[in-house]
Design an enzyme around this catalytic site. Structure first.
Site, PDB file in Angstrom:
ATOM      1  N   LYS A   1      -4.647 -39.188  -5.457  1.00  0.00           N
ATOM      2  CA  LYS A   1      -3.644 -40.140  -4.964  1.00  0.00           C
ATOM      3  C   LYS A   1      -2.349 -39.394  -4.611  1.00  0.00           C
ATOM      4  O   LYS A   1      -1.771 -39.597  -3.567  1.00  0.00           O
ATOM      5  CB  LYS A   1      -3.390 -41.199  -6.038  1.00  0.00           C
ATOM      6  CG  LYS A   1      -2.445 -42.277  -5.621  1.00  0.00           C
ATOM      7  CD  LYS A   1      -2.332 -43.333  -6.690  1.00  0.00           C
ATOM      8  CE  LYS A   1      -1.109 -44.209  -6.423  1.00  0.00           C
ATOM      9  NZ  LYS A   1      -0.864 -45.164  -7.492  1.00  0.00           N
TER      10      LYS A   1
ATOM     11  N   GLU B   1      -5.280 -29.476 -11.100  1.00  0.00           N
ATOM     12  CA  GLU B   1      -6.725 -29.223 -11.185  1.00  0.00           C
ATOM     13  C   GLU B   1      -7.385 -29.418  -9.828  1.00  0.00           C
ATOM     14  O   GLU B   1      -8.192 -28.598  -9.365  1.00  0.00           O
ATOM     15  CB  GLU B   1      -7.380 -30.176 -12.197  1.00  0.00           C
ATOM     16  CG  GLU B   1      -6.985 -29.966 -13.641  1.00  0.00           C
ATOM     17  CD  GLU B   1      -5.750 -30.758 -14.070  1.00  0.00           C
ATOM     18  OE1 GLU B   1      -4.935 -31.125 -13.184  1.00  0.00           O
ATOM     19  OE2 GLU B   1      -5.594 -30.984 -15.271  1.00  0.00           O
TER      20      GLU B   1
ATOM     21  N   GLY C   1      -4.339 -45.049 -10.077  1.00  0.00           N
ATOM     22  CA  GLY C   1      -5.506 -44.168 -10.012  1.00  0.00           C
ATOM     23  C   GLY C   1      -6.669 -44.675 -10.856  1.00  0.00           C
ATOM     24  O   GLY C   1      -7.825 -44.691 -10.409  1.00  0.00           O
ATOM     25  N   ARG C   2      -6.397 -45.117 -12.071  1.00  0.00           N
ATOM     26  CA  ARG C   2      -7.497 -45.544 -12.953  1.00  0.00           C
ATOM     27  C   ARG C   2      -8.071 -46.907 -12.562  1.00  0.00           C
ATOM     28  O   ARG C   2      -9.000 -47.393 -13.200  1.00  0.00           O
ATOM     29  CB  ARG C   2      -7.041 -45.508 -14.408  1.00  0.00           C
ATOM     30  CG  ARG C   2      -5.791 -46.294 -14.721  1.00  0.00           C
ATOM     31  CD  ARG C   2      -5.264 -45.986 -16.124  1.00  0.00           C
ATOM     32  NE  ARG C   2      -3.991 -46.635 -16.398  1.00  0.00           N
ATOM     33  CZ  ARG C   2      -2.791 -46.120 -16.100  1.00  0.00           C
ATOM     34  NH1 ARG C   2      -2.710 -44.941 -15.520  1.00  0.00           N
ATOM     35  NH2 ARG C   2      -1.687 -46.765 -16.395  1.00  0.00           N
TER      36      ARG C   2
ATOM     37  N   GLU D   1      -4.795 -44.838 -21.247  1.00  0.00           N
ATOM     38  CA  GLU D   1      -3.708 -44.444 -20.343  1.00  0.00           C
ATOM     39  C   GLU D   1      -2.888 -45.679 -19.938  1.00  0.00           C
ATOM     40  O   GLU D   1      -1.698 -45.592 -19.659  1.00  0.00           O
ATOM     41  CB  GLU D   1      -4.238 -43.709 -19.101  1.00  0.00           C
ATOM     42  CG  GLU D   1      -3.155 -42.892 -18.402  1.00  0.00           C
ATOM     43  CD  GLU D   1      -3.659 -42.044 -17.239  1.00  0.00           C
ATOM     44  OE1 GLU D   1      -4.126 -42.600 -16.243  1.00  0.00           O
ATOM     45  OE2 GLU D   1      -3.571 -40.800 -17.318  1.00  0.00           O
TER      46      GLU D   1
ATOM     47  N   HIS E   1     -27.903 -41.757 -35.187  1.00  0.00           N
ATOM     48  CA  HIS E   1     -28.327 -40.601 -35.979  1.00  0.00           C
ATOM     49  C   HIS E   1     -27.186 -39.598 -36.100  1.00  0.00           C
ATOM     50  O   HIS E   1     -27.414 -38.422 -36.377  1.00  0.00           O
ATOM     51  CB  HIS E   1     -29.577 -39.987 -35.347  1.00  0.00           C
ATOM     52  CG  HIS E   1     -30.669 -41.004 -35.223  1.00  0.00           C
ATOM     53  ND1 HIS E   1     -31.543 -41.284 -36.247  1.00  0.00           N
ATOM     54  CD2 HIS E   1     -30.967 -41.870 -34.229  1.00  0.00           C
ATOM     55  CE1 HIS E   1     -32.359 -42.270 -35.868  1.00  0.00           C
ATOM     56  NE2 HIS E   1     -32.023 -42.639 -34.644  1.00  0.00           N
TER      57      HIS E   1
ATOM     58  N   LYS F   1       2.292 -31.513 -18.403  1.00  0.00           N
ATOM     59  CA  LYS F   1       2.242 -30.868 -17.080  1.00  0.00           C
ATOM     60  C   LYS F   1       3.473 -29.975 -16.911  1.00  0.00           C
ATOM     61  O   LYS F   1       3.377 -28.857 -16.413  1.00  0.00           O
ATOM     62  CB  LYS F   1       2.228 -31.925 -15.972  1.00  0.00           C
ATOM     63  CG  LYS F   1       0.963 -32.767 -15.913  1.00  0.00           C
ATOM     64  CD  LYS F   1       1.033 -33.711 -14.725  1.00  0.00           C
ATOM     65  CE  LYS F   1      -0.060 -34.754 -14.775  1.00  0.00           C
ATOM     66  NZ  LYS F   1       0.041 -35.763 -13.747  1.00  0.00           N
TER      67      LYS F   1
HETATM   68  O1  F6P Z   1      -2.147 -37.097 -15.124  1.00  0.00           O
HETATM   69  C1  F6P Z   1      -2.627 -38.370 -15.134  1.00  0.00           C
HETATM   70  C2  F6P Z   1      -3.004 -38.832 -13.765  1.00  0.00           C
HETATM   71  O2  F6P Z   1      -1.855 -39.064 -13.009  1.00  0.00           O
HETATM   72  C3  F6P Z   1      -3.893 -40.058 -13.796  1.00  0.00           C
HETATM   73  O3  F6P Z   1      -3.175 -41.215 -13.971  1.00  0.00           O
HETATM   74  C4  F6P Z   1      -4.597 -39.950 -12.491  1.00  0.00           C
HETATM   75  O4  F6P Z   1      -5.731 -40.758 -12.418  1.00  0.00           O
HETATM   76  C5  F6P Z   1      -4.912 -38.479 -12.473  1.00  0.00           C
HETATM   77  O5  F6P Z   1      -3.781 -37.868 -13.069  1.00  0.00           O
HETATM   78  C6  F6P Z   1      -5.169 -37.897 -11.115  1.00  0.00           C
HETATM   79  O6  F6P Z   1      -4.095 -38.115 -10.237  1.00  0.00           O
HETATM   80  P1  F6P Z   1      -4.231 -37.919  -8.676  1.00  0.00           P
HETATM   81  O7  F6P Z   1      -5.211 -38.910  -8.164  1.00  0.00           O
HETATM   82  O8  F6P Z   1      -2.857 -38.124  -8.127  1.00  0.00           O
HETATM   83  O9  F6P Z   1      -4.718 -36.510  -8.448  1.00  0.00           O
END
Ligand code: F6P
Length: 525
Positions: A204, A210, A265-266, A351, A382, A491
């Site tokens: 987003k 990452e 995002g979630r 979150e 188990h 971060k």
């Molecule tokens: O760090 C948390 C977060 O902002 C989440 O809320 C989000 O889903 C994820 O990182 C990824 O964010 P983006 O879609 O901006 O890469």
């Protein structure tokens, strides 16, 4: 002057909250309050092919009516209507939270969002059809056999959960890459042919560390194996609210699908972010996924609160967390295909509701989101079920399984169901033999969700149910479920530490981190 509404009060001062506090001191055990068919019938709700049984919750009539009053005291239905009407319920970021607009059929929702949603969905479907049918060609004119989906958090968990749950085999293979651990992208690319692999970069913000590193690694992999800059236009796609950044990265503007700031995002699996679901199962399945969610949305919007599944689930969750002391909630999915559901819900729920500040900026005066974890049954029986049955901590749990199986192993499925029911029964009634070490206290509250089957429609309804439960709990705790400022600190701290690991002379601010940085630097040299 008119009386203030109870929702203006701090949460613990609301009249129904205080009533519940008193009731919690004398609430009978689940066994004492539960063993009646009439009561049980009143605690079942069926919506969109999902049967929910709250009969194993520790609630009697008095508790239930105080919980329904708590919904009134919290102005829950007013807040729900505000959510669905597109008001700025995400107060700290001054935005609506309109994930419901992503699954509302044309002509039935908010006109100002309809066009953008419909146009984007059509573009996604066109791309999906062309990849699945083989008309979309790679740089060298080959069909696409593999798609690498690069994204993390909300840009990853929903798509992988649903793709895995539906387990289709009609489209290209999908590889999900989320972690900054180089193992993830390296392993995903292992079996891929650069001439037949497409990449979907989902972020987003298009600033997530990452995702950018993994996207960069994918790009280099492609270019080092014969791919050209022009080839990127045929094989790299992006889904983002930050189009400029995606273009800057090198994605062709025509290959970028929008996200919007009014979708968190979630909560975004219903948008172009869910493209792996459509790629692997087809456009029709994705449409059914949206339809299942829409059916749950209508129920949430229209059903009276005493029969409203997400509202009841939220109220009962608050009862367990805040009044019965359940500091953790287990999601126990009795279905191999739902092995990612606990992880997905961990992000969605924690979150969203792992917060400690009220909407008015004051500290919240009650506990909010419990720790959420879980796994797959019967395997978990188990392992950690020992702790559930004989550990010292209070917990609540959701059991989730299907009425009918997709496979032909009927006895397996009957045993699976029998085990799920036996576990929730054991958690309710326990066992009380002479020998102390064999005693199982029971009295742990659980809810059972039975899905008619695990197809796209029911997955949509299930995830929408949890989304709405999360929103309602946010209202009951008086917090904003749609921001996530807490994740920013880590971060921020990672950047100077990254530099120190690379030789920067500035020292970390605490002794432990200083020592670890120095020892890791030593290892590198
Ligand atoms: O760090 C948390 C977060 O902002 C989440 O809320 C989000 O889903 C994820 O990182 C990824 O964010 P983006 O879609 O901006 O890469």
């Amino acid at each position: 002057m008119s009386e203030p509404h109870p929702s203006d009060l701090p949460v613990s001062k609301r009249p129904a909250w205080q009533t519940l506090g008193k009731l919690a001191q004398n609430t009978p055990t689940i066994r004492e309050c539960c063993d009646s068919d009439a009561r049980n019938a009143a605690l079942r709700v069926s919506v969109a092919g999902i049967d929910a049984d709250f009969g194993k919750q520790r609630i009697n009539d008095e508790v239930l009516s105080a919980l329904l009053q708590l919904a009134e005291d919290s102005a829950l239905t007013t807040r729900r209507d505000a959510l669905l009407a597109g008001e700025h319920v995400n107060t700290s970021e001054d935005r609506p939270a309109l994930h419901t607009a992503l699954r509302t059929p044309p002509g039935k929702g908010l006109p100002e969002f309809e066009q953008a949603v419909g146009d984007t969905l059509q573009r996604v479907f066109d791309l999906v059809e062309s990849i699945r049918s083989g008309t979309h060609r790679s740089q060298t004119g080959r069909t696409i056999t593999d798609v690498v989906h690069i994204g993390i958090g909300g840009s990853h968990l929903g798509p992988e959960l649903v793709t895995q749950a539906l387990d289709c085999s009609s489209g290209p293979r999908i590889h999900f890459v989320a972690n900054i651990d180089g193992e993830a992208i390296t392993s995903a690319l292992k079996g891929c042919d650069p001439e037949r692999t497409a990449f979907v970069i989902v972020s987003k913000s298009f600033t997530t560390l990452e995702t950018l590193y993994n996207a960069q690694a994918a790009r280099s992999w492609f270019l080092e194996r014969g791919g050209s800059i022009e080839g990127i236009a045929a094989q790299f796609f992006a889904i983002s609210a930050n189009v400029d950044k995606a273009v800057e990265f090198g994605i062709d503007a025509g290959n970028i699908f929008p996200m919007w700031d009014w979708v968190g995002g979630r909560y975004s699996v219903w948008s172009a972010v869910g493209i792996p679901i459509a790629l692997s199962c087809g456009v029709e399945a994705f449409t059914r996924f949206l339809a299942g969610a829409y059916a749950m949305d209508r129920h949430f919007a229209e059903a009276p609160i005493a029969e409203n599944l997400p509202i009841l689930a939220a109220l009962i969750g608050v009862w367990n967390t805040n009044f019965l002391g359940a500091g953790n909630h287990a999601v126990l999915a009795y279905d191999e295909r739902l092995s990612l559901l606990p992880l997905y819900l961990q992000q969605l729920e924690t979150e969203s509701n792992g917060k400690s500040v009220r909407l008015n900026g004051e500290p919240v005066d009650v506990h909010t989101m419990p720790i959420l974890w879980g796994g797959v049954g019967s395997s978990g029986q188990h392992a950690y079920h020992q702790l559930l049955h004989q550990g010292t901590r209070a917990f609540s749990a959701d059991f989730i399984f299907t009425r009918s199986a997709r496979h032909a192993l009927d006895e397996h499925h009957r045993w699976l169901q029998a085990n799920a029911l036996a576990q929730s029964q054991a958690m309710m009634i326990g066992d009380h033999p002479e020998a102390m070490e064999k005693r199982v206290p029971g009295n742990h509250p659980t809810t059972t969700f039975v899905l008619d089957e695990l197809d796209a429609f029911h997955m949509g309804a299930l995830l929408a149910l949890y989304e709405h439960k999360v929103f309602c709990q946010g209202v009951l705790w008086d917090i904003n479920s749609f921001d996530q400022w807490g994740v920013e600190l880590g971060k921020r701290l990672a950047t100077p530490i990254y530099k120190q690991l690379g030789g920067d002379s500035a020292l970390a601010q605490d002794a432990s981190t200083r020592f670890l940085v120095e020892s890791l630097r030593g290892a590198a040299s």
